[in-house]
Scaffold this motif. Structure first.
Motif, short mmCIF file in Angstrom:
data_model
loop_
_atom_site.label_atom_id
_atom_site.label_comp_id
_atom_site.label_asym_id
_atom_site.label_seq_id
_atom_site.Cartn_x
_atom_site.Cartn_y
_atom_site.Cartn_z
N MET A 51 0.85 -1.18 0.00
CA MET A 51 0.00 0.00 0.00
C MET A 51 0.89 1.24 0.00
O MET A 51 1.87 1.29 0.75
CB MET A 51 -0.90 0.02 1.24
N GLU A 52 0.56 2.21 -0.82
CA GLU A 52 1.28 3.49 -0.80
C GLU A 52 1.00 4.18 0.53
O GLU A 52 -0.11 4.11 1.06
CB GLU A 52 0.86 4.36 -1.97
N MET A 53 2.00 4.86 1.07
CA MET A 53 1.93 5.37 2.43
C MET A 53 0.76 6.34 2.66
O MET A 53 0.09 6.25 3.68
CB MET A 53 3.24 6.03 2.84
N ALA A 102 -17.31 -7.13 10.64
CA ALA A 102 -16.92 -5.80 11.09
C ALA A 102 -15.94 -5.16 10.11
O ALA A 102 -16.03 -3.96 9.82
CB ALA A 102 -16.32 -5.86 12.50
N LEU A 103 -15.01 -5.95 9.59
CA LEU A 103 -14.05 -5.43 8.62
C LEU A 103 -14.77 -5.00 7.34
O LEU A 103 -14.50 -3.93 6.79
CB LEU A 103 -12.98 -6.48 8.32
N ASP A 104 -15.69 -5.82 6.88
CA ASP A 104 -16.48 -5.49 5.69
C ASP A 104 -17.21 -4.16 5.89
O ASP A 104 -17.13 -3.26 5.04
CB ASP A 104 -17.48 -6.62 5.41
N LYS A 105 -17.91 -4.01 7.00
CA LYS A 105 -18.65 -2.78 7.28
C LYS A 105 -17.71 -1.58 7.41
O LYS A 105 -18.03 -0.48 6.96
CB LYS A 105 -19.48 -2.95 8.54
N THR A 106 -16.57 -1.80 8.01
CA THR A 106 -15.59 -0.73 8.18
C THR A 106 -15.06 -0.26 6.83
O THR A 106 -14.92 0.95 6.59
CB THR A 106 -14.44 -1.20 9.09
N LEU A 107 -14.78 -1.19 5.93
CA LEU A 107 -14.31 -0.82 4.60
C LEU A 107 -15.40 -0.14 3.79
O LEU A 107 -15.12 0.75 2.98
CB LEU A 107 -13.74 -2.04 3.88
N GLN A 108 -16.65 -0.53 4.03
CA GLN A 108 -17.77 0.20 3.40
C GLN A 108 -17.81 1.64 3.90
O GLN A 108 -18.09 2.57 3.14
CB GLN A 108 -19.10 -0.51 3.69
N ASP A 109 -17.52 1.82 5.19
CA ASP A 109 -17.45 3.17 5.75
C ASP A 109 -16.36 4.00 5.07
O ASP A 109 -16.52 5.20 4.84
CB ASP A 109 -17.14 3.13 7.26
N VAL A 110 -15.23 3.35 4.76
CA VAL A 110 -14.14 4.04 4.07
C VAL A 110 -14.64 4.56 2.72
O VAL A 110 -14.40 5.71 2.35
CB VAL A 110 -12.92 3.12 3.87
N LEU A 111 -15.36 3.71 1.99
CA LEU A 111 -15.88 4.11 0.68
C LEU A 111 -16.86 5.27 0.78
O LEU A 111 -16.95 6.10 -0.13
CB LEU A 111 -16.53 2.93 -0.02
N GLU A 137 -9.36 3.46 -2.70
CA GLU A 137 -8.86 2.47 -3.66
C GLU A 137 -8.45 1.18 -2.96
O GLU A 137 -8.76 0.07 -3.41
CB GLU A 137 -7.68 3.06 -4.42
N ILE A 138 -7.76 1.30 -1.84
CA ILE A 138 -7.35 0.12 -1.05
C ILE A 138 -8.58 -0.63 -0.57
O ILE A 138 -8.65 -1.86 -0.65
CB ILE A 138 -6.46 0.55 0.13
#
Length: 153
Positions: A51-53, A102-111, A137-138
């Motif tokens: 991942m880019e910093m 929880a990870l799935d929901k958290t990544l949805q929050d990122v989007l 993007e990540i």
């Protein structure tokens, strides 16, 4: 690898894993019976990509702030120095499927995020180094491989 090392990930053959994945690294029991569960959340294939910093930094802020909305007992979520994933530590919860949810929901929050939380010089040690689009993007890439998270090798 000749001798067993003290750090669990140093004993993991990084050439054999298949990212992305989520794996239980270990369980530590405290003197009062509490148990800490540590997970390796691998976003990128070790020694092949990272991942880019600026994106990693932003997704760290977003996940740290949001995962606690979806799962109780989160102690910490922090990036690996190799920039390929994160470690998640939770206390007294051994439900792997709940971690994935929880990870799935958290990544949805990122989007859905419109900004990176605590992205300022008062609350962050390198406030100039963030990328909300990099974080998204990540997250998109990781969510796109959701069905593979349980497969480590």
């Amino acid at each position: 690898m000749a001798e067993k090392m003290n750090v669990e990930s140093f004993n993991l053959d990084h050439t054999k894993v298949k990212a992305p994945y989520v794996r239980l690294v270990g369980v530590t029991e405290g003197s009062s019976g509490d148990k800490v569960y540590k997970y390796d959340i691998r976003f990128k294939q070790p020694n092949k990509e990272h991942m880019e910093m600026s994106g990693l930094h932003s997704i760290e802020h977003l996940m740290a702030e949001n995962i606690r909305n979806h799962m109780d007992n989160v102690l910490d979520i922090g990036p690996m120095g190799c920039q390929t994933g994160f470690y998640l530590s939770i206390i007294n919860n051994d439900n792997y499927d709940e971690v994935l949810d929880a990870l799935d929901k958290t990544l949805q929050d990122v989007l859905a995020a419109g900004e990176v939380p605590a992205c300022n010089e008062v609350q962050c040690g390198w406030a100039a180094n963030h990328s909300l689009e990099g974080a998204k993007e990540i997250a998109r890439e990781m969510l796109g491989k959701r069905t593979e998270w349980h497969e480590v090798f």
